[in-house]
Write a protein that holds these residues in place. Structure first.
Motif, PDB file in Angstrom:
ATOM      1  N   MET A 137       0.895  -1.375   0.024  1.00  0.00           N
ATOM      2  CA  MET A 137      -0.030   0.124  -0.089  1.00  0.00           C
ATOM      3  C   MET A 137       0.907   1.142  -0.142  1.00  0.00           C
ATOM      4  O   MET A 137       0.531   2.106  -0.823  1.00  0.00           O
ATOM      5  N   ILE A 138       2.071   1.428   0.986  1.00  0.00           N
ATOM      6  CA  ILE A 138       2.707   2.710   0.976  1.00  0.00           C
ATOM      7  C   ILE A 138       3.522   2.867  -0.113  1.00  0.00           C
ATOM      8  O   ILE A 138       3.727   3.883  -0.432  1.00  0.00           O
ATOM      9  N   ARG A 139       3.907   1.671  -0.737  1.00  0.00           N
ATOM     10  CA  ARG A 139       5.161   1.855  -1.706  1.00  0.00           C
ATOM     11  C   ARG A 139       4.540   2.459  -2.869  1.00  0.00           C
ATOM     12  O   ARG A 139       5.159   3.385  -3.538  1.00  0.00           O
ATOM     13  N   LEU A 140       3.160   1.923  -3.347  1.00  0.00           N
ATOM     14  CA  LEU A 140       2.747   2.568  -4.521  1.00  0.00           C
ATOM     15  C   LEU A 140       2.303   4.038  -4.040  1.00  0.00           C
ATOM     16  O   LEU A 140       2.523   4.832  -5.049  1.00  0.00           O
ATOM     17  N   PHE A 141       1.481   4.346  -3.244  1.00  0.00           N
ATOM     18  CA  PHE A 141       1.103   5.643  -2.666  1.00  0.00           C
ATOM     19  C   PHE A 141       2.169   6.618  -2.831  1.00  0.00           C
ATOM     20  O   PHE A 141       2.156   7.717  -3.285  1.00  0.00           O
ATOM     21  N   ALA A 142       3.311   6.190  -2.073  1.00  0.00           N
ATOM     22  CA  ALA A 142       4.485   7.084  -1.677  1.00  0.00           C
ATOM     23  C   ALA A 142       5.172   7.413  -3.150  1.00  0.00           C
ATOM     24  O   ALA A 142       5.582   8.549  -3.324  1.00  0.00           O
ATOM     25  N   ASN A 143       5.467   6.436  -3.899  1.00  0.00           N
ATOM     26  CA  ASN A 143       6.286   6.787  -5.117  1.00  0.00           C
ATOM     27  C   ASN A 143       5.467   7.659  -6.276  1.00  0.00           C
ATOM     28  O   ASN A 143       5.945   8.722  -6.679  1.00  0.00           O
ATOM     29  N   ILE A 144       4.178   7.511  -6.045  1.00  0.00           N
ATOM     30  CA  ILE A 144       3.206   8.123  -7.235  1.00  0.00           C
ATOM     31  C   ILE A 144       3.316   9.527  -6.798  1.00  0.00           C
ATOM     32  O   ILE A 144       3.158  10.339  -7.367  1.00  0.00           O
TER      33      ILE A 144
END
Length: 357
Positions: free
Chosen positions: A283-290
């Motif tokens: 969840m956090i990886r996709l949210f943070a990178n975008i």
């Protein structure tokens, strides 16, 4: 649906803040305004902004103390400073920074109906907001595109069975084979077929919305995969699939790990926590990178207005173009990473017990 233009309410609503604004130095005020603009552009909204003062109002649907209330977002104008009371079918509301609250009985010192505690947190309660926001519309658009495209491709496979692909089918087939051969098969083995529909859906959904988020005009411009609620639901789907399909071997590693028995009180809680940290990381990886990519691009553009120099534009604009190209690659990479990690977690759950070495 109708188009709306911003009214003169901005001038009247800003008057309430004029005295407080004079107390600030010009430079910190500008920096604060720029940061608000950036956060506003990456946040969800009750309207879809096109250009200038032209925006598309979206349905606001609230579950209040008086029941369900709905109206178009432009019904009460565009004052989001919390300085005006709104009467929605007998329910008093106040609109503040993109959210609807129940107002305080009297205005506070800053001229708003919003109250803060000592930590600067808003004390006003909110109705349940189930509105069709900008992200919801973007979600529906992307789902429609995926359905139209893949139903068409599926029909083409049925009609041209055994023949070479053509048109859109020939464009998508290498990507579908890539997901099958480089993501599903290595992680899931012979059980990959049952999970291919989910993996293909996740991959193309994330990739398409990553790309749509880079388009600055309709139907792009929404930060869907940069919304943590969306990435949370995607990660939750992976978590549910992993948990439901977990076999005896998988749960054995959790509740009877391969360590001395006296370490069980330590290792079992660690293994249980690990069940939840995996989807949280997704969840956090996709949210943070975008989100970071959008903030970086907007920050580079904002340098032109902060420094007020044409020379800065000559440096910032090429950097923005470069970062935008990088974001195209990042959009694909993030879709790939989310899909392959989902396949890995599911593969760990369905893996058969093998001989110990």
């Amino acid at each position: 649906m109708s188009f709306s233009a911003f009214s003169q309410e901005h001038a009247s609503s800003d008057t309430a803040h004029a005295t407080a604004a004079e107390a600030h130095d010009a430079k910190p005020e500008k920096e604060e305004d720029i940061s608000k603009v950036i956060l506003h552009h990456i946040a969800d909204s009750h309207e879809w902004h096109f250009f200038g003062h032209v925006a598309l109002p979206l349905p606001v649907i609230l579950w209040t103390d008086n029941g369900l209330v709905s109206f178009l977002s432009n019904k009460f104008g565009h004052n989001d400073h919390g300085t005006e009371l709104l009467d929605a079918d007998g329910t008093k509301l106040v609109y503040y920074h993109g959210k609807y609250y129940y107002p305080e009985s009297v205005k506070s010192a800053d001229g708003t109906y919003i109250a803060y505690n000592n930590k600067g947190e808003i004390m006003n309660t909110k109705p349940l907001d189930i509105s069709i926001t900008k992200n919801v519309v973007s979600l529906l658009i992307s789902v429609t595109i995926l359905l139209v495209v893949f139903i068409g491709v599926a029909n083409a496979y049925k009609k041209r069975e055994g023949k070479a692909p053509k048109g859109l089918q020939s464009i998508l087939e290498p990507i579908i084979i890539f997901v099958r051969d480089d993501i599903a098969k290595p992680q899931l083995g012979h059980k990959y077929r049952g999970f291919m529909p989910y993996l293909l859906t996740v991959f193309f959904f994330v990739w398409l919305n990553n790309l749509m988020g880079l388009i600055p005009f309709f139907p792009g411009g929404a930060n869907l995969t940069g919304n943590i609620a969306v990435t949370m639901m995607l990660a939750l789907c992976t978590f549910i699939l992993t948990t439901v399909n977990g076999n005896k071997n998988y749960w054995g590693h959790v509740f009877t790990p391969h360590v001395p028995w006296w370490l069980y009180p330590l290792m079992i809680p660690v293994e249980i926590i690990g069940l939840f940290t995996k989807p949280i990381a997704l969840m956090i990886r996709l949210f943070a990178n975008i989100t970071a990519g959008h903030i970086l691009i907007l920050s580079l553009i904002s340098l032109i207005f902060i420094l007020k120099s044409v020379l800065v534009a000559g440096i910032a604009v090429p950097f923005v173009l470069f970062i935008s190209v990088i974001e195209l690659v990042v959009g694909f990479i993030q879709a790939f990473i989310f899909t392959i990690l989902s396949a890995l977690f599911i593969g760990m759950a369905v893996e058969e017990k093998h001989a110990e070495h």
